[in-house]
Design an enzyme around this catalytic site. Structure first.
Site, PDB file in Angstrom:
ATOM      1  N   LYS A 198      -2.926  10.063   7.238  1.00  6.40           N
ATOM      2  CA  LYS A 198      -2.621   8.669   7.574  1.00  6.40           C
ATOM      3  C   LYS A 198      -3.435   8.229   8.796  1.00  6.40           C
ATOM      4  CE  LYS A 198       2.168   8.525   6.003  1.00  6.40           C
ATOM      5  NZ  LYS A 198       2.017   7.424   5.043  1.00  6.40           N
ATOM      6  N   ARG A 207       7.659  11.716  -3.746  1.00  6.25           N
ATOM      7  CA  ARG A 207       7.975  11.888  -5.171  1.00  6.25           C
ATOM      8  C   ARG A 207       7.837  13.348  -5.582  1.00  6.25           C
ATOM      9  NH1 ARG A 207       3.380   7.563  -6.544  1.00  6.25           N
ATOM     10  NH2 ARG A 207       3.997   6.923  -4.456  1.00  6.25           N
TER      11      ARG A 207
HETATM   12  N1  BES Z   1       6.577   7.936   3.757  1.00  8.47           N
HETATM   13  C1  BES Z   1       5.558   7.169   3.144  1.00  8.47           C
HETATM   14  C2  BES Z   1       6.004   5.755   2.811  1.00  8.47           C
HETATM   15  C3  BES Z   1       6.084   4.789   3.961  1.00  8.47           C
HETATM   16  C4  BES Z   1       4.932   4.325   4.572  1.00  8.47           C
HETATM   17  C5  BES Z   1       7.294   4.310   4.367  1.00  8.47           C
HETATM   18  C6  BES Z   1       5.027   3.402   5.592  1.00  8.47           C
HETATM   19  C7  BES Z   1       7.386   3.377   5.373  1.00  8.47           C
HETATM   20  C8  BES Z   1       6.256   2.930   6.001  1.00  8.47           C
HETATM   21  C9  BES Z   1       5.122   7.833   1.839  1.00  8.47           C
HETATM   22  O1  BES Z   1       5.164   9.211   1.820  1.00  8.47           O
HETATM   23  C10 BES Z   1       3.704   7.440   1.604  1.00  8.47           C
HETATM   24  O2  BES Z   1       2.873   7.797   2.390  1.00  8.47           O
HETATM   25  N2  BES Z   1       3.452   6.702   0.532  1.00  8.47           N
HETATM   26  C11 BES Z   1       2.141   6.242   0.232  1.00  8.47           C
HETATM   27  C12 BES Z   1       1.939   6.331  -1.255  1.00  8.47           C
HETATM   28  C13 BES Z   1       0.532   6.073  -1.687  1.00  8.47           C
HETATM   29  C14 BES Z   1      -0.366   7.192  -1.226  1.00  8.47           C
HETATM   30  C15 BES Z   1       0.496   5.959  -3.185  1.00  8.47           C
HETATM   31  C16 BES Z   1       2.020   4.794   0.719  1.00  8.47           C
HETATM   32  O3  BES Z   1       2.962   4.035   0.558  1.00  8.47           O
HETATM   33  O4  BES Z   1       0.989   4.468   1.279  1.00  8.47           O
HETATM   34 MN    MN Z   2       3.372  10.072   2.561  1.00 11.25          MN
END
Ligand code: BES
Ligand code: MN
Ligand code: ZN
Length: 506
Positions: free
Chosen positions: A265, A339
């Site tokens: 990230k 997931r």
């Molecule tokens: N924990 C995150 C989702 C999230 C991101 C919640 C920001 C709240 C604020 C999750 O694990 C994630 O990183 N999801 C990705 C999925 C994507 C790679 C398809 C996302 O939402 O960017």
């Molecule tokens: Mn994630």
């Protein structure tokens, strides 16, 4: 925080000795001759005070009123929602004062039904929560005792009891949600669950890497393999009904820190990924509330807990893993890890032959874009379950909104190298994540709550919210009423309250 429910007729409000008397004043306020009513009537007439929700007027050592401070607060139409706004405003203002014993007086409201009282208790607890776990000089909260005053206990008691249970459950959820990742590792989270195991009718089991490998949870293990912290699979049982009765299973995403893994990230706000276990903490908080209320039903809690890190043994984009269900998954993005841990927990849930399975997860950033922080996203393959959860959200003021599961949304999850990929394109990311999970939830009535926007707040008020504990608890209590109605459709007997004391002060 110590709460008490007390009868306080309008005539006696002025005699109530306390550091602060908070009087909720509705728009349809009608005056009587007592000193508090006179004060309210004068304030309204002068234009210095309005009964709009959250409007405040404070007075000090007022003639004829025993309380040191009198705080008038507008309660609007007197609905639970506006009571929440009012109590939040008043207690928020008093938090910084020296007041120790506060009376929140609902006696002037025309309706003091259970849901109004519950909203008042939850709002007090919300306003007074303060995080101290990792501060060296945590000053103890001055405000120690809140008395809720109502004109009659008859309608109020049940709402008060529910409010207390919710306050404890949400505090538990908030507390563990807020703890930084180095103070809330998967092992420590399992410790928090074990604490809950000290309450009557709650049992807790914790599985480690060896047991999880034996179960064949290849997808969950893939997420954990880049971290030095060992994973934990936490299983909680609340047994309030006969063994034969099918349980509701709650599955909570327990990523104690989500760096994104190799698909790392960006640095900005990455700290907020310590909140990526708020699904798990909502399950723990719900169990804390069940411990308090001891309702007649069975609930299982499942928490796959791990970090998502970038170590030398971390899973790589393109790796294919085999889930417990036997389905193979191509991990195209290691940041879509929620997931991957949930799918194995969903397969594990099958063994309980559940009445329903609800997973709760801070799953997608796309959910925040779609619904913001007002409503959680709800997905379900079962009409009755979807309706019950929507209704529970409305009645508990912890809203959700149903989203679609059309098969076309699953198109992007297809891959040449496994049964399914863990991501689709950018479009409808909140839905495609749910479509991925749905493949693992074919053997029971299933619902999925994406709480990415509702579980915590960013900015100056950064912190966990304790949501969706209210929604989950109302859903579960609704199931108890349903079961009772099915068993004895003719006669509705009053429930005997069992008083059970916990063995610790969790
Ligand atoms: N924990 C995150 C989702 C999230 C991101 C919640 C920001 C709240 C604020 C999750 O694990 C994630 O990183 N999801 C990705 C999925 C994507 C790679 C398809 C996302 O939402 O960017
Ligand atoms: Mn994630
Ligand atoms: Zn995540």
């Amino acid at each position: 925080m110590d709460f008490e429910l007390k009868t306080l007729t309008r005539a006696r409000i002025c005699n109530e000795k306390c550091d602060a008397l908070v009087v909720l004043v509705p728009q349809d306020f009608s005056s009587t001759a007592d000193p508090v009513s006179v004060l309210v009537a004068l304030a309204l007439k002068s234009g210095d005070f309005e009964a709009k929700p959250g409007k405040l007027l404070s007075a000090y050592r007022t003639l004829g009123i025993a309380a040191t401070r009198t705080v008038l607060v507008g309660a609007g139409d007197g609905s639970p929602k506006q009571i929440r706004t009012a109590v939040n405003a008043a207690l928020g203002a008093l938090k910084a004062s020296n007041a120790q014993r506060v009376v929140v007086c609902l006696s002037v409201l025309n309706s003091q039904q259970a849901d109004v009282v519950r909203a008042a208790v939850v709002a007090c607890s919300d306003a007074l929560y303060s995080y101290t776990a990792t501060k060296s000089k945590a000053s103890p909260a001055k405000l120690q005792r809140v008395v809720i005053g109502v004109s009659s206990l008859a309608d109020a008691q049940a709402g008060f009891d529910k409010g207390i249970a919710l306050a404890k459950g949400m505090d538990f959820a908030r507390e563990w949600g807020n703890r930084p990742a180095n103070h809330a590792t998967p092992t420590m989270l399992a410790g928090a669950a074990r604490e809950l195991g000290k309450f009557p009718n709650i049992k807790v089991e914790v599985l480690g890497p060896k047991e999880v490998a034996k179960l064949g949870m290849g997808s969950f293990m893939a997420v954990a393999q880049g971290s030095d912290e060992p994973l934990r699979f936490i299983v909680l049982h609340y047994e309030g009904a006969a063994k034969a009765e099918a349980p509701v299973v709650l599955v909570g995403k327990g990523i104690t820190f989500d760096s994104g893994g190799i698909s790392i990230k960006p640095a900005a706000e990455m700290d907020e990924m310590k909140f990526d276990m708020c699904g798990a903490t909502s399950v723990l908080g719900t169990f804390r509330a069940l411990a308090e209320l001891q309702p007649a039903l069975n609930v299982v809690g499942l928490i796959p807990a791990s970090e998502n890190m970038t170590g030398g043994s971390a899973v790589k984009p393109g790796d294919v893993v085999t889930s417990m269900s036997g389905q193979t998954i191509e991990i195209l993005n290691t940041d879509a890890e929620g997931r991957l841990v949930l799918c194995d927990a969903l397969t594990y849930a099958e063994r309980f032959k559940p009445k329903a399975v609800i997973d709760i997860a801070t799953l997608t950033g796309a959910c925040v874009i779609a619904l913001g922080s007002v409503r959680s996203a709800l997905f379900s393959t079962d009409e009755a379950l979807a309706q019950a959860l929507t209704q529970a959200g409305e009645s508990s003021l912890d809203l959700c909104w149903r989203m679609p599961l059309d098969e076309e949304y699953a198109e992007g999850l297809k891959t040449n190298f496994a049964d399914v990929a863990n991501i689709a394109g950018r479009a409808a990311g909140v839905v495609t994540a749910a479509k991925f999970l749905q493949r693992f939830a074919t053997r029971f009535a299933w619902a999925h709550l994406d709480i990415a926007g509702t579980a915590w707040k960013g900015g100056a008020a950064k912190g966990a919210t304790g949501r969706p504990v209210p929604l989950l608890l109302d859903y579960l209590l609704g199931q108890v009423s349903l079961a009772k109605a099915e068993k004895a459709p003719a006669k509705a007997k009053p429930v005997k309250r069992r008083v059970l004391l916990p063995k610790t002060g969790v």
